[in-house]
Write a protein that holds these residues in place. Structure first.
Motif, mmCIF file in Angstrom:
data_model
loop_
_atom_site.group_PDB
_atom_site.id
_atom_site.type_symbol
_atom_site.label_atom_id
_atom_site.label_comp_id
_atom_site.label_asym_id
_atom_site.label_seq_id
_atom_site.Cartn_x
_atom_site.Cartn_y
_atom_site.Cartn_z
ATOM 1 N N TRP A 29 21.701 38.668 36.970
ATOM 2 C CA TRP A 29 22.759 37.813 37.497
ATOM 3 C C TRP A 29 23.097 36.713 36.494
ATOM 4 O O TRP A 29 24.262 36.353 36.335
ATOM 5 C CB TRP A 29 22.338 37.190 38.824
ATOM 6 C CG TRP A 29 22.469 38.133 39.971
ATOM 7 C CD1 TRP A 29 21.449 38.796 40.586
ATOM 8 C CD2 TRP A 29 23.669 38.542 40.616
ATOM 9 N NE1 TRP A 29 21.945 39.586 41.588
ATOM 10 C CE2 TRP A 29 23.310 39.450 41.630
ATOM 11 C CE3 TRP A 29 25.000 38.227 40.442
ATOM 12 C CZ2 TRP A 29 24.253 40.044 42.459
ATOM 13 C CZ3 TRP A 29 25.930 38.828 41.270
ATOM 14 C CH2 TRP A 29 25.553 39.727 42.260
ATOM 15 N N ALA A 30 22.072 36.161 35.840
ATOM 16 C CA ALA A 30 22.311 35.100 34.859
ATOM 17 C C ALA A 30 23.144 35.614 33.684
ATOM 18 O O ALA A 30 24.044 34.925 33.201
ATOM 19 C CB ALA A 30 20.986 34.527 34.369
ATOM 20 N N VAL B 112 28.695 45.055 35.235
ATOM 21 C CA VAL B 112 28.760 44.540 36.605
ATOM 22 C C VAL B 112 27.866 45.305 37.585
ATOM 23 O O VAL B 112 27.190 44.673 38.399
ATOM 24 C CB VAL B 112 30.223 44.493 37.094
ATOM 25 C CG1 VAL B 112 30.315 44.301 38.588
ATOM 26 C CG2 VAL B 112 30.949 43.364 36.404
ATOM 27 N N PRO C 115 23.571 44.102 37.826
ATOM 28 C CA PRO C 115 22.969 43.084 38.696
ATOM 29 C C PRO C 115 22.971 43.478 40.172
ATOM 30 O O PRO C 115 22.075 43.117 40.914
ATOM 31 C CB PRO C 115 23.837 41.858 38.479
ATOM 32 C CG PRO C 115 24.467 42.061 37.166
ATOM 33 C CD PRO C 115 24.651 43.541 37.027
ATOM 34 N N LEU D 4 25.280 38.100 33.782
ATOM 35 C CA LEU D 4 26.632 38.297 34.307
ATOM 36 C C LEU D 4 27.391 36.974 34.391
ATOM 37 O O LEU D 4 28.544 36.879 33.955
ATOM 38 C CB LEU D 4 26.565 38.948 35.690
ATOM 39 C CG LEU D 4 27.885 39.109 36.433
ATOM 40 C CD1 LEU D 4 28.782 40.111 35.738
ATOM 41 C CD2 LEU D 4 27.632 39.525 37.860
ATOM 42 N N GLU D 5 26.757 35.941 34.922
ATOM 43 C CA GLU D 5 27.413 34.641 35.048
ATOM 44 C C GLU D 5 27.752 34.038 33.694
ATOM 45 O O GLU D 5 28.835 33.487 33.496
ATOM 46 C CB GLU D 5 26.513 33.691 35.836
ATOM 47 C CG GLU D 5 26.363 34.082 37.284
ATOM 48 C CD GLU D 5 25.258 33.338 37.983
ATOM 49 O OE1 GLU D 5 24.565 32.518 37.346
ATOM 50 O OE2 GLU D 5 25.065 33.564 39.193
ATOM 51 N N LEU D 6 26.826 34.134 32.752
ATOM 52 C CA LEU D 6 27.066 33.608 31.420
ATOM 53 C C LEU D 6 28.197 34.354 30.725
ATOM 54 O O LEU D 6 29.038 33.755 30.058
ATOM 55 C CB LEU D 6 25.780 33.677 30.590
ATOM 56 C CG LEU D 6 25.848 33.075 29.205
ATOM 57 C CD1 LEU D 6 26.085 31.573 29.305
ATOM 58 C CD2 LEU D 6 24.569 33.357 28.443
ATOM 59 N N TRP D 7 28.224 35.661 30.888
ATOM 60 C CA TRP D 7 29.258 36.503 30.286
ATOM 61 C C TRP D 7 30.643 36.107 30.811
ATOM 62 O O TRP D 7 31.599 35.942 30.043
ATOM 63 C CB TRP D 7 28.967 37.948 30.624
ATOM 64 C CG TRP D 7 29.556 38.983 29.732
ATOM 65 C CD1 TRP D 7 30.721 38.915 29.033
ATOM 66 C CD2 TRP D 7 29.000 40.253 29.458
ATOM 67 N NE1 TRP D 7 30.933 40.082 28.356
ATOM 68 C CE2 TRP D 7 29.888 40.926 28.600
ATOM 69 C CE3 TRP D 7 27.865 40.910 29.866
ATOM 70 C CZ2 TRP D 7 29.657 42.200 28.148
ATOM 71 C CZ3 TRP D 7 27.639 42.191 29.407
ATOM 72 C CH2 TRP D 7 28.514 42.818 28.550
ATOM 73 N N VAL D 8 30.770 35.937 32.112
ATOM 74 C CA VAL D 8 32.049 35.547 32.705
ATOM 75 C C VAL D 8 32.456 34.156 32.218
ATOM 76 O O VAL D 8 33.616 33.910 31.886
ATOM 77 C CB VAL D 8 31.966 35.597 34.250
ATOM 78 C CG1 VAL D 8 33.179 34.947 34.890
ATOM 79 C CG2 VAL D 8 31.825 37.031 34.715
ATOM 80 N N PHE D 9 31.482 33.233 32.158
ATOM 81 C CA PHE D 9 31.775 31.875 31.702
ATOM 82 C C PHE D 9 32.271 31.867 30.265
ATOM 83 O O PHE D 9 33.251 31.190 29.945
ATOM 84 C CB PHE D 9 30.520 31.006 31.838
ATOM 85 C CG PHE D 9 30.697 29.614 31.334
ATOM 86 C CD1 PHE D 9 31.451 28.697 32.042
ATOM 87 C CD2 PHE D 9 30.127 29.219 30.145
ATOM 88 C CE1 PHE D 9 31.626 27.407 31.585
ATOM 89 C CE2 PHE D 9 30.292 27.938 29.664
ATOM 90 C CZ PHE D 9 31.044 27.027 30.390
#
Length: 84
Positions: free
Chosen positions: A34-35, A22, A25, A37-42
């Motif tokens: 950021w991409a 975290v 980014p 991070l977003e993919l990981w959370v998804f």
């Protein structure tokens, strides 16, 4: 403590890895970080939801008490999705 055999262990390990990722980014401020991070959370959210739907994971007491908030949030996301 009993050992988790339902797959929740690897979700927890990936979540801990996310906590390490975290700050990256926020410090680098690059689109690729950021991409990731977003993919990981998804992926983590999707894995937990799939396990919950299959009955392998249980929702905690806090999530059960916050059912109204969860439904309102889901309704808001559906409304935004319809507008897209």
């Amino acid at each position: 403590m009993p050992r988790a055999t339902d797959g929740s262990r690897w979700i927890f390990v990936l979540y801990l890895g996310l906590l390490v990722w975290v700050p990256v980014p926020l410090g680098s401020n690059r689109p690729w970080s950021w991409a990731v991070l977003e993919l990981w959370v998804f992926v983590l959210a999707l894995a937990w939801i799939a396990g919950y739907v299959r009955g392998r994971f249980r929702a905690g007491a806090t999530l059960a008490r916050a059912r109204t908030v969860v439904w309102c949030s889901a309704g808001w996301l559906a409304y935004v999705w319809v507008q897209l």
